[in-house]
Design a protein around this motif. Sequence first.
Motif, PDB file in Angstrom:
ATOM      1  N   LEU A 274       0.845  -1.204   0.000  1.00  0.00           N
ATOM      2  CA  LEU A 274       0.000   0.000   0.000  1.00  0.00           C
ATOM      3  C   LEU A 274       0.878   1.252   0.000  1.00  0.00           C
ATOM      4  O   LEU A 274       0.674   2.176  -0.780  1.00  0.00           O
ATOM      5  N   TYR A 275       1.899   1.229   0.857  1.00  0.00           N
ATOM      6  CA  TYR A 275       2.803   2.378   0.963  1.00  0.00           C
ATOM      7  C   TYR A 275       3.583   2.571  -0.334  1.00  0.00           C
ATOM      8  O   TYR A 275       3.678   3.678  -0.856  1.00  0.00           O
ATOM      9  N   GLN A 276       4.106   1.460  -0.847  1.00  0.00           N
ATOM     10  CA  GLN A 276       4.910   1.526  -2.068  1.00  0.00           C
ATOM     11  C   GLN A 276       4.099   2.084  -3.249  1.00  0.00           C
ATOM     12  O   GLN A 276       4.526   3.000  -3.940  1.00  0.00           O
ATOM     13  N   GLN A 277       2.910   1.516  -3.442  1.00  0.00           N
ATOM     14  CA  GLN A 277       2.104   1.919  -4.592  1.00  0.00           C
ATOM     15  C   GLN A 277       1.452   3.287  -4.379  1.00  0.00           C
ATOM     16  O   GLN A 277       1.451   4.130  -5.265  1.00  0.00           O
ATOM     17  N   GLY A 278       0.879   3.460  -3.190  1.00  0.00           N
ATOM     18  CA  GLY A 278       0.099   4.668  -2.942  1.00  0.00           C
ATOM     19  C   GLY A 278       0.950   5.901  -2.766  1.00  0.00           C
ATOM     20  O   GLY A 278       0.688   6.947  -3.362  1.00  0.00           O
ATOM     21  N   ILE A 279       1.995   5.796  -1.949  1.00  0.00           N
ATOM     22  CA  ILE A 279       2.768   6.980  -1.602  1.00  0.00           C
ATOM     23  C   ILE A 279       4.033   7.068  -2.433  1.00  0.00           C
ATOM     24  O   ILE A 279       4.271   8.059  -3.119  1.00  0.00           O
ATOM     25  N   ASN A 282       3.089   7.409  -5.944  1.00  0.00           N
ATOM     26  CA  ASN A 282       2.043   8.421  -6.122  1.00  0.00           C
ATOM     27  C   ASN A 282       0.827   7.898  -6.874  1.00  0.00           C
ATOM     28  O   ASN A 282       0.446   8.430  -7.922  1.00  0.00           O
ATOM     29  N   ASP A 283       0.225   6.833  -6.332  1.00  0.00           N
ATOM     30  CA  ASP A 283      -0.965   6.274  -6.951  1.00  0.00           C
ATOM     31  C   ASP A 283      -1.958   6.039  -5.813  1.00  0.00           C
ATOM     32  O   ASP A 283      -2.248   4.911  -5.444  1.00  0.00           O
ATOM     33  N   MET A 284      -2.457   7.128  -5.245  1.00  0.00           N
ATOM     34  CA  MET A 284      -3.176   7.020  -3.970  1.00  0.00           C
ATOM     35  C   MET A 284      -4.484   6.271  -4.092  1.00  0.00           C
ATOM     36  O   MET A 284      -4.908   5.595  -3.161  1.00  0.00           O
TER      37      MET A 284
END
Lengths: 317, 451
Positions: A274-279, A282-284
């Motif tokens: 979640l952290y890798q992809q979202g933050i 930058n794919d929140m």
Amino acid sequence: MAELNANNRKNTLPLVKEKKGNKVLKFFNSQKVVPYIFVFPFIVSFAILTLYPTIQAIIMSFQRILPGQVEFIGFQNYERIFNQAFYKALTNSTVYMLLTVLILVTIPIILAMLLDSKLVRFKTFFRSALFIPALTSIVVAGVIFRLVFAESENAIANQIIGFFGFEPVSWQFNAWSGMLIMVIMASWRWMGVNVLYFLAGLQNIPKELYESAEMDGANLFQKFRHVTLPFLKPIIIFVTTISIIGGFRVFEESYVIWEGNSPGNIGLTLVGLLYQQGIQQNDMGFGAAIGVVLLLLIFVVSIIYLLMTGAFKRGDE
Amino acid sequence: MNRKSLSIFSVLLLSLVFVLTACGGGGGNSAEPASSDDTKVAGSDLENATELTFWTFAGTHADFYVNAAERWNEQNQDKPIKLKVENYPFDQMHNNLLMALQSGSGAPDLVDIELAKFPNFLKGDIQLESLNDLIEPELDSFIAERLDIYSKDGNYYGAPTHLGASVVYYNTDIMEQAGVDIDSIVTWDDYVEAGKKVVEATGKPMTTIATNWYGIWPFVAQRGSDFFDENGEVTLDNEKNIETLQFIDDLVNKHKIAEIAPGGQYHSEEFYGAMNQGSQASLVIPMYYMKDFTTYMPDLKGKIQIRPMPKWSDSDYQSVTMGGTGTAVTNQSEHVDLAKEFLYFAKLSKEGNIQLWKELGFDPPRWDVWEDPQMREDNEYYQYFHDDIFDILLAIRENVAGIRLSEYTPDVLTEIDTNIMHSVLREQNLTPEEALKQSADTVRQKAGSKE
């Protein structure tokens, strides 16, 4: 008329006020209301800091989010979730959860019984010594664990196994040893907290029960099996439940050891993904979708566990 | 039995709280309002100074900007600034900036953005100010490849911190012991032959390979290839890249002249320690690593020679501009013009470029200062290495390759970190072709699904 009214008011007002005061006081003192007043601050902080973000996250999981460009894209984020990295993360988190539940329930029971027994001295010292890791900064702990398990013959972990005649291991680069470091770190961190739960549970067991069991000729194991365990059952259920939840939401252990990306994704967890992809990438919206899946997963597993242990059954049935 | 159901209810409620917190946990403290316990201020004693905030993730950069602000205030007494430089941990700073730009408030006036993170900030409506009016008049003085890294659709958004020319640092002790003249190493084939002699004579590896992008990107770009083409299509698995990764794999697993870097990267405690003890004959890395040498490897003073990268047979490039930080002005700044003027003063002007070398040991992105007498003044880097550092750079000025960034560069770098290097070099369970194809497909899939 007006004068009369005014007079009336003058006479009756204080009376009403007093009654009102009583009523208000009564209202706030009533058994039905007081509990709500006490939980009110929690409810407010829960609503602002947890409930609102959760709802927002669910909405975000259906969006593509870029600065100045937020649009609804239906289920596209969810369609992308189930790829190789997700299954790797799911496997890692599940294995980690099972191992930590196993270790963090059994060993603390034994430790708590030792700390509760009359045979052990310096109990308070051991109690605080066990608890201190829970207060340690995870970042500092991560630095130390990284050095202990460093890729060098001189690292402490390699010296220890070298003492027993084993070859040095690249701890942070093998799947099994990577998991081992994470589990050791979690066990070291949370052992003391769980010991405290079980200690509290043990102290609630009436001593007479042990005495009567002894009179019936029960040995040490039988006393544990038929007296201690049944009384600890609610605590065990509680500790197991929070360990399941904690296991699935593991992030820090992996993050501080590998500082982001682990080789071959051996340390990738669901929250890490979640952290890798979202933050980080930058794919929140996508990150939020992973979060929602994680929420459902934890919810289902916890409910199944609670059903299996009979936590929902009424005692009188 | 009421009590029992109550306790179960509370267990459930607690569970719910934990579950919900878990979901908020991803962003964690990153969404909290900005505060840093590591803040440096310049010009706080000046009246009517305009306040500018600056976020960075490197303590050395913070000192550099504070010094620049003090020089600015001496030279521009009509428009003094009060510069507040806040230093955050790497991840936290980039996360905070992402949140601030996404939500439209809380961003600083100026900010350092690291190369690998930069593409994240070029998505959507770009929240950074274009620097074209500063850069374009003097474009010829820069190594243009360095500026292109921070650009999109013809707009420049970042002021470079260094050229970051990749070079080879040779440990002369080991090379002499092996009887190899480093100036005779012209091509990568020569390098491999030299490596065999080194291993034979000393038992030490010729080099070590990092299992992150440092171990592949410089080599790929030096051949004139990259991970994306000019249209932004994924070329991670093209012929040249497969050959290049095969070459690296051969260094480690066939010729046995290279090992995997201790700790898997060039910035770990393990690596610094081993390198300092003279554990390898050479290291391929950008020039900015000089600072790491002087800081973490004091025992190698006087024993290191810098040379351009050996050549490939099918390419003239002798160096690649790699890594590095671009400084940007955000559109949330209330003093955009002043911030840009200061940025020019600090990093883009001739004077600023000279300071980059003097204070930080960075190879300036403006080549027209390389021959400036001020650059030739003695300093700790000349003492540690040798005097002709910039003559070497000037000689290869025309042959510095650039790199191409895309919106999906962070994804490719993650694939390199986690899958490619690990499975090819360490586990050896995938061939370079298989690994690159697999990862390229992953990135293509993501890129495709978002169109």
